[in-house]
Design a protein around this motif. Structure first.
Motif, PDB file in Angstrom:
ATOM      1  N   ASN A 132       1.746   6.113  -3.671  1.00 12.14           N
ATOM      2  CA  ASN A 132       0.930   4.915  -3.794  1.00 12.14           C
ATOM      3  C   ASN A 132       1.609   4.057  -4.866  1.00 12.14           C
ATOM      4  OD1 ASN A 132      -0.950   2.971  -4.564  1.00 12.14           O
ATOM      5  ND2 ASN A 132      -2.676   4.332  -4.177  1.00 12.14           N
ATOM      6  N   THR A 159       0.788  -1.229   0.000  1.00  6.91           N
ATOM      7  CA  THR A 159       0.000   0.000   0.000  1.00  6.91           C
ATOM      8  C   THR A 159       0.822   1.282   0.000  1.00  6.91           C
ATOM      9  OG1 THR A 159      -0.073  -0.018   2.408  1.00  6.91           O
ATOM     10  CG2 THR A 159      -1.887  -1.119   1.241  1.00  6.91           C
ATOM     11  N   SER A 160       2.139   1.180   0.108  1.00  5.20           N
ATOM     12  CA  SER A 160       2.936   2.395   0.246  1.00  5.20           C
ATOM     13  C   SER A 160       4.338   2.232  -0.346  1.00  5.20           C
ATOM     14  CB  SER A 160       3.049   2.752   1.727  1.00  5.20           C
ATOM     15  OG  SER A 160       3.833   3.883   1.908  1.00  5.20           O
TER      16      SER A 160
END
Length: 163
Positions: free
Chosen positions: A107, A88-89
């Motif tokens: 993202n 997610t990151s």
């Protein structure tokens, strides 16, 4: 029933610490400065004994200049970049030689890894682009380390997008 092998979505599966390479370590620096000081002293004493005392001081300035340049170079080597990729990151932390840090978050689904290549040199520039921003990374790496990092990071970014 849950899968015990599955990593949490926010747990990084790729982490890299990028640091500049310096070929001369602390011991080598001490030996080099000792040799320069010895050479300065021997040569300076020869000129001093012949009455050319200003040369003694000017030779010392050369040794001082070499010392200051090496110290500035070692200070610049304290810079580093921390890159981590999770599902997610995509996080990049740039740490300046002064210790000041700058964080960039992307993202991974929308991030693009841009690489500029030269036919003879190889990779000349790497950057993460996305969300209207471009963050250069690994500018201080040598060509072989750039290639290695680019391969691993591209693979990690592809993995994040496919999960």
């Amino acid at each position: 029933m849950s899968d015990t092998n599955a990593a949490p979505a926010d747990e990084p599966f790729f982490q890299a610490l990028l640091t500049p390479h310096r070929s001369l370590g602390r011991t080598g620096f001490t030996v080099l400065m000792g040799a320069l000081l010895f050479g300065w002293l021997v040569t300076g004493l020869i000129f001093l004994s012949h009455g050319a005392w200003p040369i003694f001081g000017f030779l010392g300035l050369d040794v001082l200049l070499v010392y200051v340049c090496f110290k500035l170079n070692y200070r610049a080597a304290r810079a580093r970049e921390e890159v981590s990729v999770s599902r997610t990151s995509l996080d990049i932390r740039k740490i300046a030689p002064s210790g000041r840090s700058e964080d960039h978050h992307f993202n991974p689904f929308w991030a693009k890894f841009a690489v500029a290549r030269h036919d003879e040199i190889g990779i000349t520039r790497m950057a993460v682009e996305g969300q209207g921003r471009s963050v250069p990374i690994g500018g201080f790496l040598n060509p072989d380390d750039r290639e290695s990092f680019a391969t691993a990071f591209s693979r990690a970014l592809a993995t994040a997008k496919s999960r």
